[in-house]
Design a protein around this motif. Structure first.
Motif, PDB file in Angstrom:
ATOM      1  N   SER A   1      -3.440   2.653 -10.732  1.00 26.69           N
ATOM      2  CA  SER A   1      -2.846   2.430  -9.409  1.00 26.69           C
ATOM      3  C   SER A   1      -3.863   2.678  -8.299  1.00 26.69           C
ATOM      4  O   SER A   1      -3.882   1.967  -7.299  1.00 26.69           O
ATOM      5  CB  SER A   1      -1.587   3.269  -9.208  1.00 26.69           C
ATOM      6  OG  SER A   1      -1.884   4.633  -9.220  1.00 26.69           O
ATOM      7  N   LEU A   2      -4.740   3.682  -8.453  1.00 27.64           N
ATOM      8  CA  LEU A   2      -5.798   3.914  -7.467  1.00 27.64           C
ATOM      9  C   LEU A   2      -6.786   2.754  -7.436  1.00 27.64           C
ATOM     10  O   LEU A   2      -7.245   2.335  -6.370  1.00 27.64           O
ATOM     11  CB  LEU A   2      -6.541   5.226  -7.760  1.00 27.64           C
ATOM     12  CG  LEU A   2      -5.781   6.517  -7.515  1.00 27.64           C
ATOM     13  CD1 LEU A   2      -6.654   7.716  -7.843  1.00 27.64           C
ATOM     14  CD2 LEU A   2      -5.279   6.597  -6.084  1.00 27.64           C
TER      15      LEU A   2
ATOM     16  N   LEU B   1       0.933   4.045  -2.998  1.00 28.63           N
ATOM     17  CA  LEU B   1       0.636   5.448  -2.699  1.00 28.63           C
ATOM     18  C   LEU B   1       1.745   6.366  -3.197  1.00 28.63           C
ATOM     19  O   LEU B   1       1.475   7.414  -3.798  1.00 28.63           O
ATOM     20  CB  LEU B   1       0.421   5.647  -1.203  1.00 28.63           C
ATOM     21  CG  LEU B   1      -0.949   5.247  -0.660  1.00 28.63           C
ATOM     22  CD1 LEU B   1      -0.959   5.322   0.863  1.00 28.63           C
ATOM     23  CD2 LEU B   1      -2.028   6.131  -1.258  1.00 28.63           C
ATOM     24  N   LEU B   2       2.991   5.980  -2.951  1.00 34.15           N
ATOM     25  CA  LEU B   2       4.128   6.779  -3.440  1.00 34.15           C
ATOM     26  C   LEU B   2       4.115   6.864  -4.962  1.00 34.15           C
ATOM     27  O   LEU B   2       4.359   7.932  -5.540  1.00 34.15           O
ATOM     28  CB  LEU B   2       5.442   6.192  -2.953  1.00 34.15           C
ATOM     29  CG  LEU B   2       5.790   6.426  -1.492  1.00 34.15           C
ATOM     30  CD1 LEU B   2       7.042   5.643  -1.110  1.00 34.15           C
ATOM     31  CD2 LEU B   2       6.002   7.917  -1.240  1.00 34.15           C
ATOM     32  N   TYR B   3       3.842   5.755  -5.608  1.00 31.54           N
ATOM     33  CA  TYR B   3       3.776   5.719  -7.066  1.00 31.54           C
ATOM     34  C   TYR B   3       2.662   6.641  -7.573  1.00 31.54           C
ATOM     35  O   TYR B   3       2.881   7.449  -8.484  1.00 31.54           O
ATOM     36  CB  TYR B   3       3.550   4.286  -7.534  1.00 31.54           C
ATOM     37  CG  TYR B   3       3.440   4.131  -9.013  1.00 31.54           C
ATOM     38  CD1 TYR B   3       4.535   4.322  -9.845  1.00 31.54           C
ATOM     39  CD2 TYR B   3       2.223   3.787  -9.606  1.00 31.54           C
ATOM     40  CE1 TYR B   3       4.435   4.181 -11.225  1.00 31.54           C
ATOM     41  CE2 TYR B   3       2.105   3.639 -10.972  1.00 31.54           C
ATOM     42  CZ  TYR B   3       3.209   3.842 -11.775  1.00 31.54           C
ATOM     43  OH  TYR B   3       3.110   3.711 -13.136  1.00 31.54           O
ATOM     44  N   ALA B   4       1.475   6.542  -6.949  1.00 28.35           N
ATOM     45  CA  ALA B   4       0.342   7.379  -7.360  1.00 28.35           C
ATOM     46  C   ALA B   4       0.645   8.856  -7.132  1.00 28.35           C
ATOM     47  O   ALA B   4       0.333   9.702  -7.986  1.00 28.35           O
ATOM     48  CB  ALA B   4      -0.919   6.963  -6.603  1.00 28.35           C
ATOM     49  N   LEU B   5       1.254   9.172  -5.994  1.00 30.46           N
ATOM     50  CA  LEU B   5       1.596  10.577  -5.708  1.00 30.46           C
ATOM     51  C   LEU B   5       2.626  11.122  -6.694  1.00 30.46           C
ATOM     52  O   LEU B   5       2.562  12.289  -7.095  1.00 30.46           O
ATOM     53  CB  LEU B   5       2.082  10.728  -4.274  1.00 30.46           C
ATOM     54  CG  LEU B   5       1.007  10.556  -3.194  1.00 30.46           C
ATOM     55  CD1 LEU B   5       1.633  10.579  -1.806  1.00 30.46           C
ATOM     56  CD2 LEU B   5      -0.063  11.630  -3.338  1.00 30.46           C
ATOM     57  N   SER B   6       3.582  10.294  -7.071  1.00 36.43           N
ATOM     58  CA  SER B   6       4.570  10.755  -8.053  1.00 36.43           C
ATOM     59  C   SER B   6       3.918  10.977  -9.419  1.00 36.43           C
ATOM     60  O   SER B   6       4.317  11.882 -10.158  1.00 36.43           O
ATOM     61  CB  SER B   6       5.726   9.762  -8.162  1.00 36.43           C
ATOM     62  OG  SER B   6       5.287   8.552  -8.723  1.00 36.43           O
TER      63      SER B   6
ATOM     64  N   VAL C   1       0.844  12.043  -9.837  1.00 35.74           N
ATOM     65  CA  VAL C   1       0.042  13.272  -9.722  1.00 35.74           C
ATOM     66  C   VAL C   1       0.849  14.484 -10.164  1.00 35.74           C
ATOM     67  O   VAL C   1       0.326  15.384 -10.836  1.00 35.74           O
ATOM     68  CB  VAL C   1      -0.476  13.450  -8.265  1.00 35.74           C
ATOM     69  CG1 VAL C   1      -1.007  14.854  -8.026  1.00 35.74           C
ATOM     70  CG2 VAL C   1      -1.544  12.434  -7.956  1.00 35.74           C
ATOM     71  N   THR C   2       2.118  14.508  -9.829  1.00 35.50           N
ATOM     72  CA  THR C   2       2.967  15.652 -10.187  1.00 35.50           C
ATOM     73  C   THR C   2       3.212  15.744 -11.696  1.00 35.50           C
ATOM     74  O   THR C   2       3.558  16.805 -12.200  1.00 35.50           O
ATOM     75  CB  THR C   2       4.321  15.590  -9.465  1.00 35.50           C
ATOM     76  OG1 THR C   2       5.014  14.405  -9.855  1.00 35.50           O
ATOM     77  CG2 THR C   2       4.128  15.614  -7.955  1.00 35.50           C
TER      78      THR C   2
ATOM     79  N   THR D   1       0.809  -1.224   0.000  1.00 36.87           N
ATOM     80  CA  THR D   1       0.000   0.000   0.000  1.00 36.87           C
ATOM     81  C   THR D   1       0.841   1.272   0.000  1.00 36.87           C
ATOM     82  O   THR D   1       0.608   2.153  -0.837  1.00 36.87           O
ATOM     83  CB  THR D   1      -1.001  -0.008   1.183  1.00 36.87           C
ATOM     84  OG1 THR D   1      -1.911  -1.083   0.984  1.00 36.87           O
ATOM     85  CG2 THR D   1      -1.757   1.292   1.286  1.00 36.87           C
TER      86      THR D   1
ATOM     87  N   PHE E   1      -2.110   6.422 -13.278  1.00 34.55           N
ATOM     88  CA  PHE E   1      -2.543   6.960 -11.990  1.00 34.55           C
ATOM     89  C   PHE E   1      -3.883   6.339 -11.580  1.00 34.55           C
ATOM     90  O   PHE E   1      -4.038   5.850 -10.458  1.00 34.55           O
ATOM     91  CB  PHE E   1      -2.658   8.486 -12.070  1.00 34.55           C
ATOM     92  CG  PHE E   1      -3.287   9.109 -10.853  1.00 34.55           C
ATOM     93  CD1 PHE E   1      -2.579   9.187  -9.660  1.00 34.55           C
ATOM     94  CD2 PHE E   1      -4.586   9.598 -10.901  1.00 34.55           C
ATOM     95  CE1 PHE E   1      -3.158   9.750  -8.527  1.00 34.55           C
ATOM     96  CE2 PHE E   1      -5.163  10.164  -9.776  1.00 34.55           C
ATOM     97  CZ  PHE E   1      -4.458  10.241  -8.585  1.00 34.55           C
TER      98      PHE E   1
END
Length: 173
Positions: free
Chosen positions: A60-61, A37-42, A44-45, A33, A57
């Motif tokens: 991954s969600l 989350l780190l992958y999804a946040l990266s 987003v940028t 998890t 994105f």
């Protein structure tokens, strides 16, 4: 008539998971998890620079949601220790919960999943219709085939016949 009348009495037998599988089942989600989350946040940028990044994105969600939903169900359903005798299945050592569940063989209403549905792998469920309880276990349980055999040898003949028919139809395919 009950199928279990043809089987001799058994003493209490205990089934547990080997250390590595117990570790994976307990902590696998706690590792995957945060990584997702780190992958999804990266991602987003990067969305404002390239809209195609929206696809991984969202994927991954989607994975994150279903992974955590599965683990929550898993935590509720799967004990790490199962004890079986002629009359009952006693389950303990659930993750994050100090509870025990006892299912009486005579109250088993359904068995499904994994080998009970003719598949080699997967979560197997045993449900008590009287008390509305279900427990689950995976084939990674030490001697899981012995547990499956014990359960099948003790359940009502109608349930046994239904499961055997499912296994046979799956092997014909």
């Amino acid at each position: 008539s009950k199928f279990n009348l043809r089987i001799k009495k058994i003493n209490m037998q205990t089934f547990t998971y080997p250390f590595i599988w117990k570790f994976i089942y307990r902590y696998g989600n706690l590792v995957i998890t945060p990584l997702l989350l780190l992958y999804a946040l990266s991602l987003v940028t990067l969305i404002d620079k390239n809209l195609i990044v929206l696809i991984p994105f969202l994927l991954s969600l989607f994975i994150l949601y279903f992974l955590n939903k599965s683990y929550i169900n898993f935590y509720k359903l799967v004990p790490y220790k199962i004890e079986v005798d002629d009359e009952k299945i006693f389950c303990s050592e659930f993750l994050f919960r100090d509870k025990t569940v006892t299912i009486f063989i005579k109250d088993i209403e359904s068995i499904s999943g994994g080998i009970f549905d003719g598949r080699y792998r997967g979560l197997m469920k045993v449900c008590d219709g009287k008390n509305k309880l279900c427990i689950g276990f995976f084939d990674r349980l030490t001697n899981s085939s012995k547990l499956v055999t014990l359960i099948l040898s003790k359940v009502d003949k109608k349930i046994y016949d239904k499961v055997i028919a499912q296994i046979q139809s799956a092997t014909i395919r």
